[in-house]
Motif scaffolding. Sequence first.
Motif, short mmCIF file in Angstrom:
data_model
loop_
_atom_site.label_atom_id
_atom_site.label_comp_id
_atom_site.label_asym_id
_atom_site.label_seq_id
_atom_site.Cartn_x
_atom_site.Cartn_y
_atom_site.Cartn_z
N THR A 65 -71.46 -101.74 -5.02
CA THR A 65 -71.24 -101.59 -6.46
C THR A 65 -72.11 -100.44 -6.97
O THR A 65 -73.30 -100.37 -6.66
N GLY A 90 -68.05 -102.29 -12.45
CA GLY A 90 -68.98 -103.35 -12.11
C GLY A 90 -69.49 -104.11 -13.33
O GLY A 90 -69.34 -103.67 -14.48
N ASN A 137 -75.91 -103.09 -0.84
CA ASN A 137 -74.65 -103.22 -1.56
C ASN A 137 -74.69 -102.79 -3.02
O ASN A 137 -73.74 -103.05 -3.77
N HIS A 151 -68.00 -101.99 0.05
CA HIS A 151 -68.54 -103.19 -0.60
C HIS A 151 -69.87 -102.92 -1.29
O HIS A 151 -70.78 -103.73 -1.28
N SER A 205 -61.18 -103.58 3.82
CA SER A 205 -61.35 -102.22 4.34
C SER A 205 -62.03 -102.17 5.70
O SER A 205 -62.13 -101.11 6.30
N ALA A 252 -66.64 -98.84 -3.24
CA ALA A 252 -65.95 -100.13 -3.19
C ALA A 252 -65.39 -100.41 -1.81
O ALA A 252 -65.40 -101.56 -1.34
N ASP A 253 -64.88 -99.37 -1.13
CA ASP A 253 -64.39 -99.56 0.24
C ASP A 253 -65.51 -100.00 1.18
O ASP A 253 -65.23 -100.55 2.25
N VAL A 283 -67.01 -94.14 -6.95
CA VAL A 283 -66.87 -95.59 -7.15
C VAL A 283 -65.87 -96.18 -6.14
O VAL A 283 -66.12 -97.25 -5.57
N ALA A 284 -64.76 -95.49 -5.91
CA ALA A 284 -63.77 -96.00 -4.96
C ALA A 284 -64.32 -95.97 -3.53
O ALA A 284 -64.09 -96.91 -2.75
#
Length: 553
Positions: free
Chosen positions: A242, A310, A173, A240, A37, A237-238, A233-234
């Motif tokens: 959790t 996760g 992160n 990095h 990403s 995730a983009d 969450v998405a």
Amino acid sequence: MNGLDLIPAPTRAVPHPGEGFVLDETTRLTAGPGTGSAGPWLRAVLGAATGLPLGPGEPGPDDRAAAGSVELRLDPALPAEGYRLTVRQDGALLLGGGPAGVFWGAQTLRQLLGSDAFRRAPLRRGPWTLPAVEIEDAPRFGWRGMMLDVARHFMPKEGVLRYLDLLAAHKLNVLHLHLTDDQGWRIDIRRYPKLTEVGAWRSRTRYGHRASPLWDERPHGGYYTQDDLREIVAYAADRHITVVPEIDIPGHSQAAIAAYPELGNTDVVDTSALTVWDDWGVSPHVLAPTDAVLRFYEHVLEEVLELFPGQFVHIGGDECPKDQWRASATAQARIKELGLAGEDELQSWFIRHFDRWLADRGRRLIGWDEILEGGLADGAAVSSWRGYAGGVSAALAGHDVVMCPEQQVYLDHRQAPGDQEPMPIGFVRTLEDVYRFEPVPPQLTGGHAERVLGAQANVWTEVMESAQRVDYQVFPRLAAFCEVVWSRGLSAPAERDLAGFQGRMTAHYGRLDALGVAYRPADGPLPWQRRPVPEHMTTGQLGRPIDGPPPIV
């Protein structure tokens, strides 16, 4: 730091001769295979800030970017979260050991362009110059987190997404999302709709800490739909990041019991009369140790696992008063049936049950250090909040640890003494204090030290009723924290250059301004950040918080 003013400080930064690389209308941004990403993210944020198209281009030779390009590539010789950024007069090459490494390098590249690169629209036509430099960097810890309590004061989805961007900008992160407590249940569970229909709302809220006589008489509440959480969450995730959900078991459960009274110790109290708690502290109302309660929370966690992919699920396990269990015939019968030594082991039985349940589904349990009481569950990790002792004990016993001691990294605690700080609770912990925090205590060496996964700063929101209030408590101290958990060259407090950090913060305040962060200024709160007495509050005789700072108002 060679004048780069980067936060967190990189492992190595060496200036190159020359004037640097100037980005203009012809500059290309090329992301190679496997970079994830980082390319789209960098094009979006820099395109918005500079007005430059930054279209894709062709890759350059092995050792440098194509002329006139910013190029992102993988280099498996680097650590997965590590990167190397080389800027020459004709281009910039960013190599990452994995997609996360490329992304963290992109965060550094953005900082190098100056504070205006953090705005959402261009303030000027340019020039936009990356200084000629080679930076090599990788994080000290794999767990670099912030715990955000949305149970005490609900933060709408847009605020959580904003904080994910702020965490990413500081190379953090993990977002530990505290979703349930006595004062509110914030996650929609399809099977049990009353958890949000009833449990997400309270009738009023104490304004201030436990000794405050002030009340906000307005109802407070809110929750995240499952699609909201999938989006969070998405989005994380983009970047990095959790997201670790927390569902409190067996204490801090009054909101759940108010929604479903059968979850409580019904042979001791009339749980049908309970409401969502409007006060702070530790509620005496805890879950009953019955098979029905275990099944209920298994059903809850089944839906939690659908939403959060996760490895870790946080189950709380802290501040569980045992009074109701001592008085409950049902609880005492369960203790006898299981052959337990007492109520502490009954709490451990709860934790062990969900440890096994999560392990059977390929997940890992993490809980506050009270889960050590009565015996630590096999495979569980510990969030050490009551100082270092719990984390030390857990690590010596072979368990993984996330260090978050209250005395060092609770960002709800006040940042200075005196009567200017809004809602002063807890210890005084300044920016300098957080910068001196060391996640690995001297008692842990060798393999035991490696059990420290990392650290997180905890943001409890009893006295944070707005996004601006959260910003004030979190920043700038989160910038100090991020350097502690990221920068490999600062692994001991004695190695940290406080004056150098404060100098780099001068530039970083400009980035926070551009991001719209309502941080605490270095010389104290602005007039509108000081303690008011809002008109909608009811007041009585002014009191003092439990640890005796100046009056609440």
